[in-house]
Motif scaffolding. Structure first.
Motif, PDB file in Angstrom:
ATOM      1  N   MET C 107       0.869  -1.172   0.000  1.00  0.00           N
ATOM      2  CA  MET C 107       0.000   0.000   0.000  1.00  0.00           C
ATOM      3  C   MET C 107       0.904   1.219   0.000  1.00  0.00           C
ATOM      4  O   MET C 107       2.115   1.078  -0.153  1.00  0.00           O
ATOM      5  N   CYS C 108       0.338   2.396   0.140  1.00  0.00           N
ATOM      6  CA  CYS C 108       1.171   3.589   0.225  1.00  0.00           C
ATOM      7  C   CYS C 108       2.179   3.376   1.340  1.00  0.00           C
ATOM      8  O   CYS C 108       1.832   2.943   2.434  1.00  0.00           O
ATOM      9  N   GLN C 109       3.429   3.656   1.043  1.00  0.00           N
ATOM     10  CA  GLN C 109       4.499   3.378   1.993  1.00  0.00           C
ATOM     11  C   GLN C 109       4.759   4.568   2.921  1.00  0.00           C
ATOM     12  O   GLN C 109       5.680   4.558   3.714  1.00  0.00           O
ATOM     13  N   HIS C 110       3.968   5.599   2.772  1.00  0.00           N
ATOM     14  CA  HIS C 110       4.090   6.792   3.611  1.00  0.00           C
ATOM     15  C   HIS C 110       5.550   7.228   3.734  1.00  0.00           C
ATOM     16  O   HIS C 110       6.120   7.295   4.827  1.00  0.00           O
ATOM     17  N   CYS C 111       6.087   7.510   2.562  1.00  0.00           N
ATOM     18  CA  CYS C 111       7.498   7.872   2.445  1.00  0.00           C
ATOM     19  C   CYS C 111       7.810   9.149   3.228  1.00  0.00           C
ATOM     20  O   CYS C 111       6.993  10.066   3.299  1.00  0.00           O
ATOM     21  N   LYS C 112       9.000   9.190   3.763  1.00  0.00           N
ATOM     22  CA  LYS C 112       9.444  10.418   4.414  1.00  0.00           C
ATOM     23  C   LYS C 112       9.780  11.473   3.350  1.00  0.00           C
ATOM     24  O   LYS C 112       9.591  12.665   3.568  1.00  0.00           O
ATOM     25  N   HIS C 113      10.302  11.022   2.226  1.00  0.00           N
ATOM     26  CA  HIS C 113      10.569  11.936   1.124  1.00  0.00           C
ATOM     27  C   HIS C 113       9.710  11.521  -0.059  1.00  0.00           C
ATOM     28  O   HIS C 113      10.191  10.953  -1.022  1.00  0.00           O
ATOM     29  N   PRO C 114       8.424  11.793   0.019  1.00  0.00           N
ATOM     30  CA  PRO C 114       7.510  11.211  -0.962  1.00  0.00           C
ATOM     31  C   PRO C 114       7.589  11.891  -2.330  1.00  0.00           C
ATOM     32  O   PRO C 114       7.353  13.101  -2.425  1.00  0.00           O
ATOM     33  N   PRO C 115       7.914  11.143  -3.374  1.00  0.00           N
ATOM     34  CA  PRO C 115       7.951  11.735  -4.714  1.00  0.00           C
ATOM     35  C   PRO C 115       6.592  12.288  -5.130  1.00  0.00           C
ATOM     36  O   PRO C 115       6.528  13.296  -5.840  1.00  0.00           O
ATOM     37  N   CYS C 116       5.514  11.643  -4.672  1.00  0.00           N
ATOM     38  CA  CYS C 116       4.189  12.130  -5.048  1.00  0.00           C
ATOM     39  C   CYS C 116       3.976  13.553  -4.555  1.00  0.00           C
ATOM     40  O   CYS C 116       3.374  14.373  -5.245  1.00  0.00           O
ATOM     41  N   VAL C 117       4.468  13.847  -3.377  1.00  0.00           N
ATOM     42  CA  VAL C 117       4.300  15.181  -2.822  1.00  0.00           C
ATOM     43  C   VAL C 117       5.191  16.178  -3.576  1.00  0.00           C
ATOM     44  O   VAL C 117       4.791  17.300  -3.858  1.00  0.00           O
ATOM     45  N   ILE C 132       2.017  10.901   7.894  1.00  0.00           N
ATOM     46  CA  ILE C 132       0.993  10.253   7.063  1.00  0.00           C
ATOM     47  C   ILE C 132       0.838  11.044   5.767  1.00  0.00           C
ATOM     48  O   ILE C 132       0.658  12.257   5.791  1.00  0.00           O
ATOM     49  N   VAL C 133       0.955  10.353   4.643  1.00  0.00           N
ATOM     50  CA  VAL C 133       0.838  11.019   3.347  1.00  0.00           C
ATOM     51  C   VAL C 133      -0.607  10.919   2.868  1.00  0.00           C
ATOM     52  O   VAL C 133      -1.189   9.835   2.838  1.00  0.00           O
ATOM     53  N   LEU C 134      -1.173  12.059   2.523  1.00  0.00           N
ATOM     54  CA  LEU C 134      -2.583  12.123   2.143  1.00  0.00           C
ATOM     55  C   LEU C 134      -2.758  12.896   0.835  1.00  0.00           C
ATOM     56  O   LEU C 134      -1.873  13.637   0.429  1.00  0.00           O
ATOM     57  N   ALA C 149       4.736   9.311 -10.453  1.00  0.00           N
ATOM     58  CA  ALA C 149       5.942   9.443  -9.639  1.00  0.00           C
ATOM     59  C   ALA C 149       6.069   8.370  -8.564  1.00  0.00           C
ATOM     60  O   ALA C 149       7.170   8.061  -8.131  1.00  0.00           O
ATOM     61  N   CYS C 150       4.965   7.804  -8.148  1.00  0.00           N
ATOM     62  CA  CYS C 150       5.030   6.846  -7.038  1.00  0.00           C
ATOM     63  C   CYS C 150       5.671   5.536  -7.498  1.00  0.00           C
ATOM     64  O   CYS C 150       5.222   4.917  -8.447  1.00  0.00           O
ATOM     65  N   PRO C 151       6.722   5.120  -6.818  1.00  0.00           N
ATOM     66  CA  PRO C 151       7.419   3.890  -7.229  1.00  0.00           C
ATOM     67  C   PRO C 151       6.647   2.620  -6.903  1.00  0.00           C
ATOM     68  O   PRO C 151       7.029   1.546  -7.351  1.00  0.00           O
ATOM     69  N   TYR C 152       5.608   2.722  -6.099  1.00  0.00           N
ATOM     70  CA  TYR C 152       4.928   1.519  -5.615  1.00  0.00           C
ATOM     71  C   TYR C 152       3.549   1.335  -6.229  1.00  0.00           C
ATOM     72  O   TYR C 152       2.821   0.448  -5.832  1.00  0.00           O
ATOM     73  N   LYS C 153       3.194   2.198  -7.148  1.00  0.00           N
ATOM     74  CA  LYS C 153       1.853   2.147  -7.741  1.00  0.00           C
ATOM     75  C   LYS C 153       0.808   2.127  -6.631  1.00  0.00           C
ATOM     76  O   LYS C 153      -0.159   1.372  -6.688  1.00  0.00           O
ATOM     77  N   ALA C 154       1.048   2.946  -5.641  1.00  0.00           N
ATOM     78  CA  ALA C 154       0.183   2.909  -4.465  1.00  0.00           C
ATOM     79  C   ALA C 154      -1.086   3.717  -4.668  1.00  0.00           C
ATOM     80  O   ALA C 154      -1.990   3.650  -3.851  1.00  0.00           O
ATOM     81  N   ARG C 155      -1.127   4.491  -5.747  1.00  0.00           N
ATOM     82  CA  ARG C 155      -2.252   5.407  -5.892  1.00  0.00           C
ATOM     83  C   ARG C 155      -3.228   4.975  -6.967  1.00  0.00           C
ATOM     84  O   ARG C 155      -2.847   4.332  -7.933  1.00  0.00           O
ATOM     85  N   SER C 156      -4.466   5.354  -6.760  1.00  0.00           N
ATOM     86  CA  SER C 156      -5.495   5.066  -7.746  1.00  0.00           C
ATOM     87  C   SER C 156      -6.183   6.369  -8.136  1.00  0.00           C
ATOM     88  O   SER C 156      -6.357   7.258  -7.306  1.00  0.00           O
TER      89      SER C 156
HETATM   90  S1  SF4 Z   1       1.872   7.485  -2.698  1.00  0.00           S
HETATM   91 FE1  SF4 Z   1       3.744   6.427  -3.280  1.00  0.00          FE
HETATM   92  S2  SF4 Z   1       5.324   8.019  -3.281  1.00  0.00           S
HETATM   93 FE2  SF4 Z   1       3.579   8.840  -2.180  1.00  0.00          FE
HETATM   94  S3  SF4 Z   1       4.034   8.410  -0.040  1.00  0.00           S
HETATM   95 FE3  SF4 Z   1       2.769   6.719  -0.806  1.00  0.00          FE
HETATM   96  S4  SF4 Z   1       4.251   5.194  -1.487  1.00  0.00           S
HETATM   97 FE4  SF4 Z   1       5.386   7.117  -1.246  1.00  0.00          FE
END
Ligand code: SF4
Ligand code: SF4
Lengths: 161, 431, 245
Positions: C107-117, C132-134, C149-156
């Motif tokens: 799932m979303c990995q709640h990155c500390k340095h999130p590329p999505c953000v 928490i990344v929202l 940008a998300c490396p994990y395909k966590a977003r829909s």
């Molecule tokens: S959506 Fe992807 S890039 Fe953004 S915090 Fe979650 S895992 Fe990381």
């Protein structure tokens, strides 16, 4: 696909109507005042007069506080608005925003103000049964009970004070 | 009387002109209706999905935006590099740049999930985002090119021509870098993670912009019956060949360096060898149609014919669209690498090549973007003096020999009917 | 030590007591993890929420976490897998050299340095103070750059109209969404729905807690056994860690 085309067709027809309406506007007949459904609670978070004029500002401000800063328990909550104001007529299900009997909808139709809220937010209170994920109990503990096996799996939690 | 290159609006009263406007108008309308349809139903009616999130509209949009900065090149060659033969073409070059950018941005915006929130995009900025930067780059580009056009077309602006031209040139380089970086900075995507992406896009832009420029130029002069010198065309088509060759060179470098990086071997294999439609589009579309055939045409005897020059330019455009398709959609179709060296599978298409097929509304929206650009040009050349009414080689040569002065610089400011070539300019149906 | 910290410790002590109490009353277990933030108090950067996945306890074929998330956040699809949302999914990982397979939730990995953000043009993608990344759907324009940008395909991306959303999980057509780490529960002092479900019906593979609190269970487990980040090479410092991959 049938439903789909019908939907687009309706939208296009609406567009054409709006265009036509803009061209030839008939003498404005008096629009009847909206009939607001009765509210559940005793009184609103602010006097009605204030709410009428300022509810959008309150909600707008608090939405950023809640979502972006994580501040919970604010005074103005869309969800609470709905809890009180969206009520069912006897023998009918709760109205959705699409219905003129919906509190928000009734007024916004009258004032011809388009709002975006319900393209994402639920437009009526959740049924009792679905509220497990809802507001947390005050003590911060989940109300759900779990089988004993859980403890084994998680292992005891020992924390030094 | 020294020969001058004179600028004049096209007459634009012929049935042909109105037919052109009507045709382009229809395409624009079809694009708008498609956008509305996708907006109302949601994107599920398109070929796009959660695996391929940018579809055909982005192919067209990015192509147009990249071409826009390239279209300005003709003007830059004249003003920044002092190649005065190109000076009479500068106004059209600037106009095309703005029009293509508007067309591309329209497609981009209409493909948003919430185009109704455009205002949000303009009031909320995240300055870390290259996307947000691009919003400024694009609006700035339009403003600067507009100013540049003013220096070309108005006597008052003339003294500023040089510095504004230089600014426009630098800006267009930055702009294409920005567009290329949209992809270059996506570190997680195997296909895009390369610094060479941005310079490569600049070279692409030279080719695409010039190809569209040539097509518009040829069409405009043919349909208005205005004379157009072969010498000028020869320079332009040779330039096109060089840009196509340079693009090919960059593409080769890009893939060679990627092949050396072991982590990119998978995606390289995919694009170059076994990616099905993407491999076919790469070799057949981008390389053959986009580079090799046009080069063969312009550098051979065929390049003497206008029909073939137009063909070469059209091929570059088609190849460009193929390139964007391979880059944008192929890059997404190839699965993300979650666990290098391992096989993954899930209910969310992990580890498999995503399927994507363009849907009709997407294509119509993209074509609508091109139509927006061309419609803008067609109307603009009728109401303002963008096109020289005579581009015979003798005139262009004489003007260039005279240091370019009195030509594109002043023509706009000169009242028509002065030394007026009205009578001489009679040829043709005037559009 | 800050006031928040103290109160949390105090709370956890209570929790330990509750857990101890369980021994006498088996069959009932309350899962406390953190204290609900007081009304009016913003999320604090003294906390960083994280999730530990013990893949050795996660089995192929179990999807309790996925089902719980669907129900909790109301993203059950309409039967179009290409476009239906997927906040959390089970991924099967197989090493082709050895044939060794594993199964884990992603799932979303709640990155500390999130590329999505970083890439989001309107700052709709955001990271809360507690990590928490929202997606702020109020300002998301649906450009989908974050998904690129998300490396994990966590977003829909929400491809069609949605009705009957859960009250605490607004979602609507034309915007992007992803795992919220059940922010509504966490703010109320509860654990995410997937964690609860995994403990109840799954293998108990999920541990949720504060990565910045050395005495939290997740921190102690991480200290004792370590864990990996998926695509650690990208240096995103994810809040979700995997043990046993
Ligand atoms: S959506 Fe992807 S890039 Fe953004 S915090 Fe979650 S895992 Fe990381
Ligand atoms: S889709 Fe929404 S959240 Fe994602 S980058 Fe675009 S605006 Fe930001």
């Amino acid at each position: 696909m049938r439903g789909v085309t019908a939907k687009t067709g309706r939208a296009l027809a609406l567009l054409a109507l709006v265009a036509l309406g803009a061209m030839a506007r008939p003498a404005a007949a008096e629009v009847p005042k909206p009939k607001l459904p009765p509210a559940k609670g005793e009184k609103c978070v602010e006097p009605t007069e204030v709410m009428r004029r300022k509810h959008m500002a309150y909600l707008l401000h608090q939405r950023d506080d809640t979502l972006r800063r994580g501040i919970r328990g604010g005074k103005y909550s869309l969800r609470e608005c709905l809890e009180c104001h969206v009520t069912a007529q006897p023998g009918k299900p709760l109205p959705t925003y699409g219905s003129p009997e919906h509190f928000c909808s009734a007024c916004h139709r009258y004032a011809a103000v388009h709002i975006d809220c319900f393209s994402c937010h639920r437009d009526r209170p959740e049924p009792e049964a679905a509220r497990a994920g809802g507001p947390a109990p005050a003590d911060g503990l989940t109300g759900r009970t779990l089988p004993a096996r859980t403890l084994k799996v998680l292992g005891p939690v020992e924390v030094k004070p | 009387m020294k020969p001058h290159v004179h600028f004049r609006e096209i007459e634009g009263r012929s049935p042909g002109y109105y037919a052109l406007l009507g045709f382009l108008g229809l395409l624009v309308l079809a694009g708008l209706v498609s956008a509305l349809y996708m907006e109302i139903e949601g994107h599920w009616v398109t070929g796009m999905s959660n695996q391929v999130v940018w579809g055909t509209p982005h192919v067209f949009a990015v192509f147009l935006i990249v071409a826009a900065s390239g279209a300005l090149n003709v003007a830059s060659i004249a003003s920044v590099f002092g190649r005065l033969h190109y000076k009479p073409l500068a106004p059209l070059s600037g106009l095309l740049a703005i029009a293509l950018l508007v067309g591309g941005l329209s497609v981009l915006v209409l493909d948003l999930g919430r185009p109704d929130r455009l205002i949000v995009a303009m009031t909320h900025y995240n300055f870390k985002s290259i996307f947000a930067w691009n919003i400024f780059l694009y609006t700035g580009f339009m403003a600067i090119v507009a100013a540049y056009l003013w220096t070309m077309m108005d006597r008052m602006g003339r003294p500023y021509g040089k510095p504004v031209g230089l600014l426009a040139f630098v800006w267009r380089l930055v702009l294409t870098t920005g567009t290329g970086s949209i992809f270059g900075w996506l570190v997680a995507r195997q296909a895009y993670d390369a610094a060479i992406m941005a310079p490569m896009f600049i070279v692409f832009s030279f080719a695409y912009g010039l190809a569209i420029f040539l097509l518009v130029l040829l069409a405009a002069y043919r349909w208005t019956g205005r004379p157009l010198g072969d010498g000028l065309l020869r320079r332009l088509k040779n330039l096109l060949g060089i840009f196509a060759a340079a693009s090919l060179y960059f593409v080769a470098i890009f893939h060679l360096t990627n092949l050396y990086a072991a982590e990119h071997a998978g995606v390289e294999r995919f694009i170059l060898l076994d990616g099905g439609v993407y491999t076919a589009l790469f070799w057949g579309g981008q390389v053959l149609v986009g580079y090799l055939l046009p080069m063969a045409i312009v550098f051979s005897g065929l390049g003497r014919s206008r029909g073939w020059i137009a063909t070469a330019a059209a091929l570059v455009v088609i190849g460009g669209l193929a390139q964007m398709y391979v880059t944008i959609i192929g890059g997404q179709a190839y699965p993300l690498i979650l666990f290098p060296g391992k096989e993954v599978s899930s209910s969310f298409f992990d580890g498999v090549v995503a399927d994507y097929a363009p849907s009709l509304p997407e294509v119509l929206l993209g074509v609508g973007g091109i139509a927006i650009a061309l419609l803008g040009v067609a109307v603009a050349v009728r109401v303002l003096r963008f096109l020289p009414e005579d581009l015979r080689d003798e005139l262009v040569e004489a003007q260039a020999a005279a240091g370019g002065e009195g030509g594109s610089g002043t023509a706009g400011g000169e009242r028509p009917g002065g030394a007026a070539p009205e009578a001489a300019a009679a040829p043709g149906s005037a559009g | 030590m800050s006031a928040t910290d103290t109160s949390r410790r105090r709370f956890l002590t209570g929790a330990a007591a509750a857990a101890a109490g369980l021994a006498v009353a088996p069959g009932v277990f309350l899962m406390p993890l953190a204290q609900a933030r007081r009304a009016g108090e913003p999320a604090s950067s003294d906390v960083r929420w994280g999730l530990l996945v013990d893949t050795t306890r996660c089995s192929d074929g179990c999807d309790a976490c996925v089902r719980a998330c669907k129900e909790e956040n109301g993203w059950e699809g309409v039967g179009r897998p290409r476009t239906d949302a997927q906040w959390i999914r089970k991924v099967k990982v197989r090493d082709p050299r050895t044939g060794h397979t594993q199964s884990l939730p992603l799932m979303c990995q709640h990155c500390k340095h999130p590329p999505c953000v970083d890439v989001c043009p309107t700052a709709a993608s955001m990271k809360r103070a507690d990590g928490i990344v929202l997606v702020d759907k109020h300002v998301c324009i649906g450009c989908r750059y974050c998904m690129m940008a998300c490396p994990y395909k966590a977003r829909s991306f929400i491809h069609e109209d949605v009705h009957d959303q859960r009250a605490h999980a607004p979602r609507g057509k034309g915007t992007v969404e992803s795992c919220t780490l059940c922010v509504h529960r966490v703010d109320a002092g509860r654990v995410p729905a997937c964690v609860e479900a995994c403990a109840a019906e799954g293998g108990g593979a999920l541990v949720f807690g504060d990565l910045k609190d050395p005495s939290s269970e997740i921190s102690r487990r991480l200290a004792a056994h370590g864990a990996e980040e998926i695509r650690a090479d990208l240096g995103l410092d994810t809040g979700v860690r995997y043990y046993g991959i």
